[in-house]
Design an enzyme around this catalytic site. Structure first.
Site, PDB file in Angstrom:
ATOM      1  N   TYR A  27       0.854  -1.191   0.000  1.00  0.00           N
ATOM      2  CA  TYR A  27       0.000   0.000   0.000  1.00  0.00           C
ATOM      3  C   TYR A  27       0.884   1.233   0.000  1.00  0.00           C
ATOM      4  CZ  TYR A  27      -3.486   3.453   1.271  1.00  0.00           C
ATOM      5  OH  TYR A  27      -4.302   4.560   1.276  1.00  0.00           O
ATOM      6  N   ASP A  31       9.558   3.138  -0.170  1.00  0.00           N
ATOM      7  CA  ASP A  31       8.464   3.727   0.591  1.00  0.00           C
ATOM      8  C   ASP A  31       8.718   3.414   2.060  1.00  0.00           C
ATOM      9  OD1 ASP A  31       6.165   4.383   1.919  1.00  0.00           O
ATOM     10  OD2 ASP A  31       4.803   3.357   0.545  1.00  0.00           O
ATOM     11  N   LYS A  88       4.582   9.843   8.739  1.00  0.00           N
ATOM     12  CA  LYS A  88       4.343   9.350  10.091  1.00  0.00           C
ATOM     13  C   LYS A  88       5.350   9.915  11.101  1.00  0.00           C
ATOM     14  CE  LYS A  88       1.984   5.220   8.385  1.00  0.00           C
ATOM     15  NZ  LYS A  88       0.618   5.699   8.600  1.00  0.00           N
TER      16      LYS A  88
END
Length: 432
Positions: free
Chosen positions: A145, A241, A269
């Site tokens: 994802y 990522d 994050k």
């Protein structure tokens, strides 16, 4: 069973005005059943819901709360900065400070651009890779994802080397054909994709530590290095990522831990200490293609806003304390080993994947879980749902999906770990 009356009231109200009652799908508890908890506050390793129940938290806002919730220094820094202005839509010195710190910590980054989310970072990095290489296709891995941009919402076809098919309504099929997919850890599929799409592939994007299929470990020795070598040979870029694993599995992320240098890195994050933020960066010759230096356009009104920059500075600075990551990984390992021991004692087949302070317990007869298909075809998803709810009743908050990672923070104490293992034993006894 804890009283969750107010959470139920809130959820019923939310469903009338929000799709599914939530603003991000997994929060709706659809895969595990039950009522989502509405949280009112958080501190350290704990979250508290609107009914007054307290939970030991292993979601950590999906990763960023590595210091624990509401760390006093982070809160103070944000409060000080907010008093001076919450957004300028113009440059501020905090952008420079955080950029220097990230560049110092992350080995592959020479130049960085801040954005507002991990999804925005990956979307922008993909556009940059296409602009730099002049190619349109890219490779992602099944179950990986990378945010909700159209090109990423694609699953594999009938074989690892087939074109993707849209995995969401609203994604044009013709656009999805630019996305090529393969199973994580399958290097032969990658070679086949490059052979069948010669000089058409702009990049490979990969979570070096996948977290959105549950944590995956590297099965084939040298997998990431082989991706690096293939990209070099084929004139494609390698994008890591690290929105989830960045600053989580090492101070410099997975690229430091595995000593593999990507061309571009996506962050989010932890880089914002819990506030909405993202970033992408990499080799200078590539990053200078971004507007206004180059022809690849990307912009954002709130990019580099002072609150997120200050929260990130306060967080990342504290991650550099000597022994921080050794201690974090040690307590994570103790928890994982304890949870597996509890499963064995209860006669429940389970395996675990752990990298640093990320882990997932899989309920399966497999000896190891190495890709998304292992989860979807061989893990007991229904049992996980019962386990999740039993743990919730015991005051343990896990991610409401077998396909997600769990996170340990510096705020989790030995007592918290012991309490979690004891709770798991009680939960298993109730559901087997």
């Amino acid at each position: 069973m804890p009283n969750i009356q107010q959470s139920q009231i809130d959820f019923d109200q939310a469903k009338k005005i929000l799709p599914g009652g939530v603003n991000s799908p997994v929060r709706a508890f659809k895969s595990v059943g039950g009522t989502p908890r509405f949280f009112a506050s958080a501190s350290g390793a704990y979250v508290q819901d609107v009914d007054g129940n307290s939970y030991i938290d292993y979601v950590g806002s999906w990763g960023p709360m590595i210091l624990g919730h509401a760390h006093p220094d982070v809160v103070k820094g944000v409060q000080e900065t907010a008093a001076l202005g919450m957004s300028f839509g113009a440059p501020c010195e905090l952008e420079i400070d955080l950029a220097k710190l990230v560049i110092d910590m992350v080995p592959s980054i020479d130049v960085i651009r801040f954005v507002n989310s991990g999804s925005e970072a990956t979307m922008s990095a993909l556009r940059l890779a296409r602009g730099f290489t002049g190619r349109d296709k890219f490779i992602k891995f099944d179950g990986g994802y990378h945010g909700h941009a159209d090109g990423f919402l694609v699953k594999a076809g009938s074989g690892a080397a087939t074109f993707g098919e849209p995995d969401s309504a609203g994604v044009p099929a013709d656009y999805a054909k630019l996305t090529l997919t393969a199973a994580f850890n399958d290097i032969e599929a990658i070679k086949q994709l490059f052979a069948e799409n010669k000089d058409e592939i702009a990049c490979i994007i990969v979570e070096p530590v996948p977290g959105n299929t549950g944590v995956m470990k590297l099965y084939e020795n040298g997998f990431l290095q082989q991706l690096r070598d293939i990209c070099d040979a084929e004139g494609a870029l390698l994008i890591f990522d690290e929105v989830m694993c960045g600053f989580r599995v090492a101070a410099g992320g997975a690229q430091e831990r595995f000593n593999i240098m990507p061309d571009l890195t996506c962050l989010g994050k932890i880089i914002g200490g819990g506030l909405p933020v993202g970033a992408y960066g990499g080799r200078e010759e590539i990053m200078r293609q971004i507007s206004p230096d180059g022809p690849v356009y990307q912009a954002g009104t709130l990019s580099g806003n002072p609150l997120a920059m200050r929260a990130g500075l306060e967080t990342l600075t504290r991650l550099q304390a000597p022994g921080f990551y050794d201690a974090l990984e040690a307590k994570t390992t103790r928890l994982v080993e304890g949870l597996l021991a509890g499963c064995k004692a209860a006669g429940v087949p389970a395996v675990a994947n752990q990298v640093g302070a990320m882990f997932t317990i899989f309920f399966t007869d497999l000896d190891e879980v190495t890709c998304c298909d292992d989860v979807s075809k061989h893990c007991d998803l229904a049992f996980f749902g019962r386990y999740f709810n039993a743990m919730l009743d015991e005051g343990i908050y896990l991610a409401p999906s077998q396909y997600e990672a769990a996170f340990v923070s510096a705020a989790h104490t030995d007592e918290d770990i012991d309490a979690t293992m004891a709770a798991a034993g009680r939960a298993l006894a109730r559901i087997i």
